[in-house]
Motif scaffolding. Structure first.
Motif, mmCIF file in Angstrom:
data_model
loop_
_atom_site.group_PDB
_atom_site.id
_atom_site.type_symbol
_atom_site.label_atom_id
_atom_site.label_comp_id
_atom_site.label_asym_id
_atom_site.label_seq_id
_atom_site.Cartn_x
_atom_site.Cartn_y
_atom_site.Cartn_z
ATOM 1 N N SER A 181 -5.289 5.469 -19.159
ATOM 2 C CA SER A 181 -4.231 4.481 -19.395
ATOM 3 C C SER A 181 -2.854 5.089 -19.197
ATOM 4 C CB SER A 181 -4.356 3.905 -20.804
ATOM 5 O OG SER A 181 -4.327 4.941 -21.781
ATOM 6 N N GLU A 182 -2.666 6.343 -19.605
ATOM 7 C CA GLU A 182 -1.365 7.001 -19.450
ATOM 8 C C GLU A 182 -1.044 7.256 -17.981
ATOM 9 O OE1 GLU A 182 -1.192 9.493 -23.664
ATOM 10 O OE2 GLU A 182 -2.169 10.380 -21.902
ATOM 11 N N MET A 183 -2.045 7.681 -17.205
ATOM 12 C CA MET A 183 -1.835 7.881 -15.761
ATOM 13 C C MET A 183 -1.465 6.565 -15.091
ATOM 14 S SD MET A 183 -1.974 10.974 -14.647
ATOM 15 C CE MET A 183 -1.925 10.483 -12.925
ATOM 16 N N THR A 184 -2.155 5.518 -15.475
ATOM 17 C CA THR A 184 -1.881 4.209 -14.884
ATOM 18 C C THR A 184 -0.462 3.759 -15.208
ATOM 19 O OG1 THR A 184 -4.225 3.645 -15.164
ATOM 20 C CG2 THR A 184 -2.698 1.837 -14.713
ATOM 21 N N ASP A 185 -0.063 3.901 -16.461
ATOM 22 C CA ASP A 185 1.297 3.517 -16.861
ATOM 23 C C ASP A 185 2.342 4.348 -16.113
ATOM 24 O OD1 ASP A 185 0.313 1.639 -18.617
ATOM 25 O OD2 ASP A 185 0.484 2.934 -20.389
ATOM 26 N N ALA A 186 2.064 5.644 -15.934
ATOM 27 C CA ALA A 186 3.005 6.517 -15.237
ATOM 28 C C ALA A 186 3.142 6.105 -13.776
ATOM 29 C CB ALA A 186 2.548 7.971 -15.340
ATOM 30 N N ILE A 187 2.049 5.748 -13.144
ATOM 31 C CA ILE A 187 2.110 5.299 -11.749
ATOM 32 C C ILE A 187 2.856 3.983 -11.631
ATOM 33 C CG2 ILE A 187 0.668 4.489 -9.827
ATOM 34 C CD1 ILE A 187 -1.427 6.622 -10.783
ATOM 35 N N LEU A 188 2.648 3.102 -12.588
ATOM 36 C CA LEU A 188 3.391 1.831 -12.592
ATOM 37 C C LEU A 188 4.886 2.075 -12.742
ATOM 38 C CD1 LEU A 188 0.984 -0.323 -14.774
ATOM 39 C CD2 LEU A 188 1.596 -0.779 -12.382
ATOM 40 N N ARG A 189 5.264 3.002 -13.614
ATOM 41 C CA ARG A 189 6.698 3.318 -13.771
ATOM 42 C C ARG A 189 7.258 3.935 -12.493
ATOM 43 N NH1 ARG A 189 4.895 4.991 -18.936
ATOM 44 N NH2 ARG A 189 4.817 7.169 -18.270
ATOM 45 N N ALA A 190 6.482 4.794 -11.853
ATOM 46 C CA ALA A 190 6.955 5.419 -10.611
ATOM 47 C C ALA A 190 7.115 4.381 -9.507
ATOM 48 C CB ALA A 190 5.974 6.495 -10.177
ATOM 49 N N MET A 191 6.289 3.372 -9.523
ATOM 50 C CA MET A 191 6.391 2.320 -8.509
ATOM 51 C C MET A 191 7.610 1.458 -8.760
ATOM 52 S SD MET A 191 3.269 0.050 -7.054
ATOM 53 C CE MET A 191 2.780 -0.483 -8.667
ATOM 54 N N ALA A 192 7.965 1.275 -10.019
ATOM 55 C CA ALA A 192 9.143 0.476 -10.354
ATOM 56 C C ALA A 192 10.421 1.198 -9.983
ATOM 57 C CB ALA A 192 9.134 0.137 -11.841
ATOM 58 N N ALA A 197 0.834 -1.202 0.000
ATOM 59 C CA ALA A 197 0.000 0.000 0.000
ATOM 60 C C ALA A 197 0.868 1.250 0.000
ATOM 61 C CB ALA A 197 -0.929 -0.003 1.208
ATOM 62 N N GLY A 198 1.921 1.227 0.788
ATOM 63 C CA GLY A 198 2.847 2.358 0.820
ATOM 64 C C GLY A 198 3.501 2.599 -0.525
ATOM 65 N N ARG A 199 3.830 1.528 -1.232
ATOM 66 C CA ARG A 199 4.419 1.665 -2.574
ATOM 67 C C ARG A 199 3.443 2.328 -3.529
ATOM 68 N NH1 ARG A 199 6.085 -3.431 -5.300
ATOM 69 N NH2 ARG A 199 7.153 -1.960 -6.686
ATOM 70 N N VAL A 200 2.179 1.932 -3.448
ATOM 71 C CA VAL A 200 1.164 2.519 -4.325
ATOM 72 C C VAL A 200 1.013 4.005 -4.039
ATOM 73 C CG1 VAL A 200 -1.297 2.527 -4.910
ATOM 74 C CG2 VAL A 200 -0.090 0.344 -4.610
ATOM 75 N N GLU A 201 0.871 4.348 -2.767
ATOM 76 C CA GLU A 201 0.668 5.751 -2.400
ATOM 77 C C GLU A 201 1.872 6.607 -2.787
ATOM 78 O OE1 GLU A 201 -2.166 4.561 1.420
ATOM 79 O OE2 GLU A 201 -0.001 4.885 1.664
ATOM 80 N N ALA A 202 3.076 6.080 -2.567
ATOM 81 C CA ALA A 202 4.286 6.827 -2.926
ATOM 82 C C ALA A 202 4.378 7.033 -4.435
ATOM 83 C CB ALA A 202 5.522 6.095 -2.410
ATOM 84 N N ALA A 203 3.974 6.023 -5.202
ATOM 85 C CA ALA A 203 4.023 6.141 -6.661
ATOM 86 C C ALA A 203 3.034 7.184 -7.166
ATOM 87 C CB ALA A 203 3.744 4.786 -7.310
ATOM 88 N N VAL A 204 1.850 7.221 -6.569
ATOM 89 C CA VAL A 204 0.873 8.256 -6.936
ATOM 90 C C VAL A 204 1.429 9.634 -6.602
ATOM 91 C CG1 VAL A 204 -1.406 9.210 -6.419
ATOM 92 C CG2 VAL A 204 -1.141 6.744 -6.737
ATOM 93 N N ASP A 205 2.008 9.768 -5.406
ATOM 94 C CA ASP A 205 2.605 11.051 -5.003
ATOM 95 C C ASP A 205 3.678 11.501 -5.995
ATOM 96 O OD1 ASP A 205 1.055 11.387 -2.764
ATOM 97 O OD2 ASP A 205 2.527 10.589 -1.358
ATOM 98 N N ARG A 206 4.577 10.576 -6.328
ATOM 99 C CA ARG A 206 5.681 10.934 -7.220
ATOM 100 C C ARG A 206 5.172 11.345 -8.601
ATOM 101 N NH1 ARG A 206 8.533 6.703 -4.440
ATOM 102 N NH2 ARG A 206 7.827 5.140 -5.941
ATOM 103 N N THR A 207 4.160 10.629 -9.075
ATOM 104 C CA THR A 207 3.622 10.925 -10.406
ATOM 105 C C THR A 207 2.972 12.303 -10.449
ATOM 106 O OG1 THR A 207 3.237 8.555 -10.791
ATOM 107 C CG2 THR A 207 2.047 10.113 -12.207
ATOM 108 N N LEU A 208 2.154 12.599 -9.460
ATOM 109 C CA LEU A 208 1.480 13.889 -9.446
ATOM 110 C C LEU A 208 2.457 15.033 -9.201
ATOM 111 C CD1 LEU A 208 -1.740 12.949 -7.445
ATOM 112 C CD2 LEU A 208 -1.569 13.434 -9.893
ATOM 113 N N GLU A 209 3.435 14.799 -8.331
ATOM 114 C CA GLU A 209 4.399 15.847 -8.023
ATOM 115 C C GLU A 209 5.281 16.153 -9.230
ATOM 116 O OE1 GLU A 209 7.531 17.083 -4.482
ATOM 117 O OE2 GLU A 209 6.987 14.974 -4.734
ATOM 118 N N ALA A 210 5.627 15.128 -10.010
ATOM 119 C CA ALA A 210 6.472 15.351 -11.194
ATOM 120 C C ALA A 210 5.771 16.233 -12.214
ATOM 121 C CB ALA A 210 6.855 14.015 -11.815
ATOM 122 N N GLY A 211 4.457 16.084 -12.338
ATOM 123 C CA GLY A 211 3.680 16.961 -13.210
ATOM 124 C C GLY A 211 3.716 16.631 -14.681
#
Length: 364
Positions: free
Chosen positions: A353-364, A325-339
């Motif tokens: 689909s693009e938001m989802t892919d971006a969050i997946l990349r941020a989690m990786a 859960a922490g990984r998911v939340e951190a990935a969302v934070d990083r994606t939105l903060e990057a802009g």
């Protein structure tokens, strides 16, 4: 540490944008947890199901929701699909589950994420972080389907407050406050009771019971706010609040107000929680006007999935789910903060689909 593998998730995509955001959440949660940890059991339900079969909540779906480990729901509701009394069919899906599974605490985190612009000045960069706990089975909404319409001349609905219902949701709120770090303003763990105790005896009763429960939580401060006044306070001093507990209708109203201050419903998660079951879905509706166009924001559904993982982690003493859960939340934070990827409801152009892919990349 104990773990149940796989965790069976009763998954109802529902209507409108529900299938899109549910699929996004499933992708992100699977990546966060690893293969074989979550088993998403796909089920029918919602307004579309009602049109096709006459059942908004088929018996098979209801049974799976009762027996599986958690429920993930996309959204429900379609224009024009209503009952003879004018009420929406789609709402009946989670209302039926709410009462059948006794999901008495509606939990709405109100948190301003980095990279998201708040309409409130001076609260950028994470200056809002509180939780609204709405009593979910009583209050004015307990009258749904039981109100009176007399000769087309008058209508009435009853407000229902019980000792049991108030005690348990108040205890839920105080326990939640104990788990948090306190209000942003002063670090104090605090439960604010939202009511109209100055006008109606039912709300004075609600406040009195919350006071009684507070006696078991001397480490948590108690605070009071009338429902009309708190709409002002949530705009002018949101950093004062930690956990707010409210009757059903008042909680419904202030939850949407709070969501607007942190970016809107498209990024706001929610959970409906009882002693044995939990249902998780984005706070938004089915938005049928953009359904199937890849325009929906998946953020609310993804963060609701993270809430589900935390709830399962607590229930099954499985720290790996809390880590996921922490990984998911951190990935969302990083994606939105990057802009670089901003969902359309926040003024950006990123597709679901693009938001989802971006969050997946941020989690990786």
């Amino acid at each position: 540490m104990s773990a149940v593998t796989p965790y069976r998730i009763a998954t109802i995509k529902g209507d409108g944008i529900g299938p899109e955001v549910t699929q996004a959440a499933m992708r992100v949660l699977t990546e966060a947890c690893g293969a074989g940890v979550l088993d998403f059991v796909m089920l029918e339900g919602g307004a579309g199901s009602h049109v096709a079969t006459g059942e908004v909540l088929p018996a098979e779906t209801a049974e799976a929701c009762r027996t599986h480990h958690a429920i993930l729901h996309g959204a429900a509701g379609l224009p024009g699909v209503v009952y003879p009394d004018g009420t929406e069919v789609g709402n009946e899906l989670h209302l039926k589950l709410r009462f059948a599974l006794d999901l008495y605490a509606n939990v709405r985190p109100i948190k301003l994420l980095k990279g998201v612009a708040s309409p409130l000045r001076a609260y950028e960069g994470g200056g809002i972080d509180y939780v609204i706990v709405r009593e979910n089975t009583e209050g004015l909404y307990a009258s749904r389907g039981a109100g009176v319409v007399l000769r087309g001349e008058m209508a009435s609905d009853s407000l229902v407050i019980t000792r049991k219902g108030t005690e348990r949701v108040a205890r839920f709120a105080f326990e939640l406050a104990r788990q948090r770090k306190g209000a942003l303003r002063d670090g104090k763990r605090r439960v604010t009771v939202c009511d109209k105790a100055n006008i109606l005896r039912s709300y004075a009763f609600f406040r009195r019971i919350c006071d009684e429960v507070h006696g078991d939580y001397p480490d948590v401060e108690i605070d009071y706010a009338y429902a009309d006044a708190i709409t002002v306070h949530l705009l002018k001093r949101p950093e004062f609040y930690d956990v707010i507990v409210a009757e059903n209708m008042f909680g419904d109203i202030i939850s949407d107000l709070g969501a607007a201050t942190v970016g809107g419903m498209g990024i706001s998660p929610s959970g409906e929680i009882g002693d044995s079951h939990g249902l998780f879905q984005g706070a938004h509706g089915s938005a049928p006007d953009i359904a199937g166009q890849d325009l929906a924001s998946p953020v609310a559904a993804i963060l609701s999935g993270a809430m589900m993982l935390r709830w399962l982690a607590d229930k099954h003493d499985d720290s790996t789910l809390a880590t996921a859960a922490g990984r998911v939340e951190a990935a969302v934070d990083r994606t939105l903060e990057a802009g670089d990827f901003v969902p359309t409801d926040l003024g950006g152009r990123a597709r679901c689909s693009e938001m989802t892919d971006a969050i997946l990349r941020a989690m990786a």
